[in-house]
Write a protein that holds these residues in place. Sequence first.
Motif, PDB file in Angstrom:
ATOM      1  N   ASP A   1      -6.204 -12.815  28.829  1.00 37.77           N
ATOM      2  CA  ASP A   1      -7.516 -13.088  29.411  1.00 37.77           C
ATOM      3  C   ASP A   1      -8.492 -11.929  29.234  1.00 37.77           C
ATOM      4  O   ASP A   1      -9.698 -12.103  29.398  1.00 37.77           O
ATOM      5  N   ARG A   2      -7.981 -10.744  28.945  1.00 39.60           N
ATOM      6  CA  ARG A   2      -8.854  -9.582  28.820  1.00 39.60           C
ATOM      7  C   ARG A   2      -9.694  -9.657  27.550  1.00 39.60           C
ATOM      8  O   ARG A   2      -9.270 -10.211  26.536  1.00 39.60           O
ATOM      9  N   HIS A   3     -10.871  -9.050  27.629  1.00 40.16           N
ATOM     10  CA  HIS A   3     -11.673  -8.898  26.420  1.00 40.16           C
ATOM     11  C   HIS A   3     -10.884  -8.047  25.427  1.00 40.16           C
ATOM     12  O   HIS A   3     -10.181  -7.108  25.828  1.00 40.16           O
TER      13      HIS A   3
ATOM     14  N   LEU B   1     -20.522 -14.474  25.014  1.00 36.73           N
ATOM     15  CA  LEU B   1     -19.467 -14.368  26.013  1.00 36.73           C
ATOM     16  C   LEU B   1     -18.408 -15.449  25.820  1.00 36.73           C
ATOM     17  O   LEU B   1     -18.726 -16.619  25.598  1.00 36.73           O
ATOM     18  N   ARG B   2     -17.155 -15.038  25.930  1.00 36.98           N
ATOM     19  CA  ARG B   2     -16.044 -15.986  25.865  1.00 36.98           C
ATOM     20  C   ARG B   2     -15.986 -16.795  27.159  1.00 36.98           C
ATOM     21  O   ARG B   2     -16.538 -16.406  28.191  1.00 36.98           O
TER      22      ARG B   2
ATOM     23  N   GLU C   1     -16.467 -17.255  33.158  1.00 31.96           N
ATOM     24  CA  GLU C   1     -15.929 -17.688  34.448  1.00 31.96           C
ATOM     25  C   GLU C   1     -15.884 -16.526  35.439  1.00 31.96           C
ATOM     26  O   GLU C   1     -16.253 -16.676  36.612  1.00 31.96           O
ATOM     27  N   LEU C   2     -15.438 -15.354  34.970  1.00 34.22           N
ATOM     28  CA  LEU C   2     -15.363 -14.189  35.848  1.00 34.22           C
ATOM     29  C   LEU C   2     -16.758 -13.736  36.257  1.00 34.22           C
ATOM     30  O   LEU C   2     -17.019 -13.469  37.439  1.00 34.22           O
ATOM     31  N   VAL C   3     -17.665 -13.655  35.291  1.00 39.57           N
ATOM     32  CA  VAL C   3     -19.044 -13.259  35.595  1.00 39.57           C
ATOM     33  C   VAL C   3     -19.671 -14.243  36.572  1.00 39.57           C
ATOM     34  O   VAL C   3     -20.351 -13.854  37.534  1.00 39.57           O
ATOM     35  N   GLY C   4     -19.418 -15.529  36.366  1.00 33.88           N
ATOM     36  CA  GLY C   4     -20.008 -16.548  37.223  1.00 33.88           C
ATOM     37  C   GLY C   4     -19.595 -16.425  38.676  1.00 33.88           C
ATOM     38  O   GLY C   4     -20.397 -16.666  39.588  1.00 33.88           O
TER      39      GLY C   4
END
Length: 221
Positions: free
Chosen positions: A14-16, A88-89, A94-97
């Motif tokens: 899941d990490r960038h 953005l992936r 989802e995390l940013v949101g």
Amino acid sequence: MRYLRVAVHQDPADRHPMHQFVVEREGYTVSRLLEYTPPVEGQGAFLFHVEGPVEPYRSALDSVVTLSDWELSPCPDESFYLYVREQLRGRDQELVGAFTQPGLVGVLPVEYRADGTVRLTVVGPAERLQAAVEETPEGMDVEVLEVGEYGARGLGAGSDLTERQYEAVVAAVDVGYYETPRAGTTEEVGERIDCAPGTAAELLRRAERTVMAEVASSGPF
């Protein structure tokens, strides 16, 4: 007005890719998101400061397919600034949101650490902070590091310092760096704020330059 500081634990998948690079490679400690422009149609522009050598980080950027543009600017110590434009992936969105939903304000920097965590701070009403934690994407674990009443420093001399510069100055005062004779070192400052001694010295130099410029421009009275 409340604040919440968290560490988000992600699976490697899941990490960038560049966060995973920092996790896997020796010599890198943290990548900090300093500024950004809001994404338009999923693409944004971002400014990072990365603690570690330019190479092989530079070479690894070429393999990240979501990047449309990037530039590096080395610092005197073993660190550098990174500008990127990126689509953005899905998992990143989802995390940013979760932490940029209406009613919340993000406090920079966001830290992508070598221990695999993403550390971030948000400010807002208590119920919105709780909602952000609850809406963190499935498979990402949230560790609450701090929560409380937000007490940012007021305006005045030093108000133009970045949050990181301010942290360095506070640490320097605590360890006696500005005492006469000097009792503290940049090594101790770095330990307090989790960075290399050279990075701590650079943060203090920039903070001192900013404060002195403010004092000179405002005059003695």
